[in-house]
Scaffold this active site. Structure first.
Site, PDB file in Angstrom:
ATOM      1  CG  HIS A  38      -0.271  -0.260   2.522  1.00  0.00           C
ATOM      2  ND1 HIS A  38       0.652   0.611   3.051  1.00  0.00           N
ATOM      3  CD2 HIS A  38      -0.367  -1.292   3.403  1.00  0.00           C
ATOM      4  CE1 HIS A  38       1.079   0.155   4.207  1.00  0.00           C
ATOM      5  NE2 HIS A  38       0.489  -1.012   4.456  1.00  0.00           N
ATOM      6  CG  HIS A  41       4.209  -1.674   2.141  1.00  0.00           C
ATOM      7  ND1 HIS A  41       2.911  -2.111   1.987  1.00  0.00           N
ATOM      8  CD2 HIS A  41       4.693  -2.329   3.224  1.00  0.00           C
ATOM      9  CE1 HIS A  41       2.634  -2.995   2.931  1.00  0.00           C
ATOM     10  NE2 HIS A  41       3.685  -3.149   3.699  1.00  0.00           N
ATOM     11  CD  GLN A  65       6.613 -11.775  10.628  1.00  0.00           C
ATOM     12  OE1 GLN A  65       7.767 -11.798  10.203  1.00  0.00           O
ATOM     13  NE2 GLN A  65       5.892 -10.659  10.618  1.00  0.00           N
ATOM     14  CE  LYS A 153      -0.272  -0.422  11.154  1.00  0.00           C
ATOM     15  NZ  LYS A 153       0.080  -1.802  11.074  1.00  0.00           N
ATOM     16  CG  ASP A 154       4.721  -2.943  12.038  1.00  0.00           C
ATOM     17  OD1 ASP A 154       3.876  -3.739  12.426  1.00  0.00           O
ATOM     18  OD2 ASP A 154       4.687  -2.430  10.894  1.00  0.00           O
ATOM     19  CB  SER A 189      -2.543  -2.009   8.252  1.00  0.00           C
ATOM     20  OG  SER A 189      -2.391  -3.402   8.481  1.00  0.00           O
ATOM     21  CB  SER A 190      -1.283  -5.752   4.323  1.00  0.00           C
ATOM     22  OG  SER A 190      -0.105  -5.119   3.886  1.00  0.00           O
ATOM     23  NE  ARG A 191      -2.396  -9.328  10.281  1.00  0.00           N
ATOM     24  CZ  ARG A 191      -1.085  -9.428  10.554  1.00  0.00           C
ATOM     25  NH1 ARG A 191      -0.385  -8.343  10.809  1.00  0.00           N
ATOM     26  NH2 ARG A 191      -0.490 -10.608  10.574  1.00  0.00           N
TER      27      ARG A 191
HETATM   28  P1  AMP Z   1       4.546  -5.346   6.471  1.00  0.00           P
HETATM   29  O1  AMP Z   1       4.462  -5.663   5.023  1.00  0.00           O
HETATM   30  O2  AMP Z   1       3.233  -5.019   7.087  1.00  0.00           O
HETATM   31  O3  AMP Z   1       5.371  -6.340   7.249  1.00  0.00           O
HETATM   32  O4  AMP Z   1       5.365  -3.995   6.572  1.00  0.00           O
HETATM   33  C1  AMP Z   1       6.590  -3.806   5.916  1.00  0.00           C
HETATM   34  C2  AMP Z   1       7.179  -2.503   6.371  1.00  0.00           C
HETATM   35  O5  AMP Z   1       6.282  -1.443   6.040  1.00  0.00           O
HETATM   36  C3  AMP Z   1       7.394  -2.434   7.890  1.00  0.00           C
HETATM   37  O6  AMP Z   1       8.608  -1.754   8.159  1.00  0.00           O
HETATM   38  C4  AMP Z   1       6.200  -1.643   8.346  1.00  0.00           C
HETATM   39  O7  AMP Z   1       6.393  -0.959   9.556  1.00  0.00           O
HETATM   40  C5  AMP Z   1       6.027  -0.666   7.194  1.00  0.00           C
HETATM   41  N1  AMP Z   1       4.666  -0.128   7.169  1.00  0.00           N
HETATM   42  C6  AMP Z   1       3.498  -0.830   7.095  1.00  0.00           C
HETATM   43  N2  AMP Z   1       2.451   0.021   7.157  1.00  0.00           N
HETATM   44  C7  AMP Z   1       2.970   1.267   7.273  1.00  0.00           C
HETATM   45  C8  AMP Z   1       2.392   2.571   7.394  1.00  0.00           C
HETATM   46  N3  AMP Z   1       1.078   2.769   7.430  1.00  0.00           N
HETATM   47  N4  AMP Z   1       3.228   3.625   7.487  1.00  0.00           N
HETATM   48  C9  AMP Z   1       4.580   3.461   7.482  1.00  0.00           C
HETATM   49  N5  AMP Z   1       5.176   2.256   7.379  1.00  0.00           N
HETATM   50  C10 AMP Z   1       4.379   1.179   7.279  1.00  0.00           C
END
Ligand code: AMP
Length: 282
Positions: A38, A41, A65, A153-154, A189-191
């Site tokens: 999204h 990313h 995880q 975000k995380d 968020s992907s979720r």
């Molecule tokens: P994920 O694919 O959810 O594991 O996230 C991959 C990376 O993207 C991680 O470093 C997340 O913290 C970051 N990320 C996910 N959502 C956001 C967001 N809304 N804003 C900034 N970074 C994000």
């Protein structure tokens, strides 16, 4: 339309590609993801680009995880869609390994981090950070970037990765990127794709409750009272609250009373079958 970036599905492949860039004197940035990309990313990719000529993005839904009860098999996957989004931000390569490339038969190693990994997410997802630390260490060693970008975000994950990289002296600079949000405050968020229309309408409450608590604490309200009010507000909106906590922003140790120094308010709460996390600086 720009062409999709080349994809490597082996460690040897991405290593050779990065080695060629290095030999040409180029700096390499890296953004690890689980795909279903999204705008959050893509913002990380742009940040990586600011300090590197080349940017690698990994797309890997890391099974270690997820607990057996969690959403590993349901987690959204769309590599073709991800590749066209990554083309739009001109990512230079995608590393999309298979599960057996990352965890071959007989795999028996785990990286475990204490410090910032203790509490918060770990209280609800006890195996989560060992899975994250192991895969991030493997990805950083496979790609060998100069700089790696992680989203706030995380936030706990960001601090765990910073600790991991410092403790193992991995030769990479870890950069944080602020949370990208929808116009109504919901963190991307992907979720979020799991949310029903009703849940989607309620979901921004998590950011609203954190913002309200941060304002209250800043204007002198007792932190514990403000945190309880935030938990109550979320419960009243239909969330099952895992935690709403105030922590030191450097190491996530509990904030002192009265709170001082750089602080972070962090929350995790479930709405139906979707678990949302969010946090804000204070
Ligand atoms: P994920 O694919 O959810 O594991 O996230 C991959 C990376 O993207 C991680 O470093 C997340 O913290 C970051 N990320 C996910 N959502 C956001 C967001 N809304 N804003 C900034 N970074 C994000």
């Amino acid at each position: 339309m720009s062409t999709p970036p080349p994809t490597d599905d082996t460690v040897a492949g991405i290593r050779a590609r990065v080695a060629a860039w290095r030999a040409a004197g180029e700096r390499v940035g890296f953004v690890p993801t689980m795909g279903a990309l999204h705008a959050g990313h893509l913002a990380l990719v742009r940040t990586a680009r600011r300090s590197a000529e080349r940017v690698v993005v990994s797309v890997f839904v890391n099974p270690t995880q997820f607990a057996p009860t969690e959403d590993f098999s349901a987690y959204p996957r769309d590599l073709a869609g991800d590749l066209s989004k990554l083309a739009s931000v001109e990512a230079d390569a995608v590393f999309a390994p298979t599960t057996t490339e990352m965890y071959p038969q007989g795999f028996a190693t785990q990286v475990s981090v204490g410090g910032p990994a203790i509490g918060l997410e770990t209280d609800f997802r006890p195996h989560f950070f060992a899975g994250v630390a192991t895969v991030v260490a493997k990805l950083l060693i496979a790609v060998g970037p100069d700089v790696a970008v992680f989203g706030e975000k995380d936030f706990q994950q960001f601090l765990v990765v910073r600790r991991l990289v410092a403790d193992l002296r991995l030769p990479v600079e870890v950069v944080g990127h602020p949370i990208e949000r929808e116009a109504d405050g919901l963190a991307l968020s992907s979720r979020n794709a799991y949310l029903s229309p009703e849940e989607r309408a309620t979901a921004p409450e998590i950011y609203a409750a954190l913002t309200e608590a941060a304002l209250a604490i800043r204007s002198g309200t007792d932190a514990q009272a403000a945190l309880s009010a935030a938990r109550g507000r979320l419960a009243a909106s239909g969330f099952v609250v895992d935690y709403v906590e105030l922590r030191n922003a450097e190491d996530l140790s509990p904030a002192e009373t009265p709170p001082h120094g750089p602080l972070r308010l962090l929350a995790a709460a479930r709405l139906g079958r979707t678990r949302l996390i969010d946090n804000i600086p204070l």
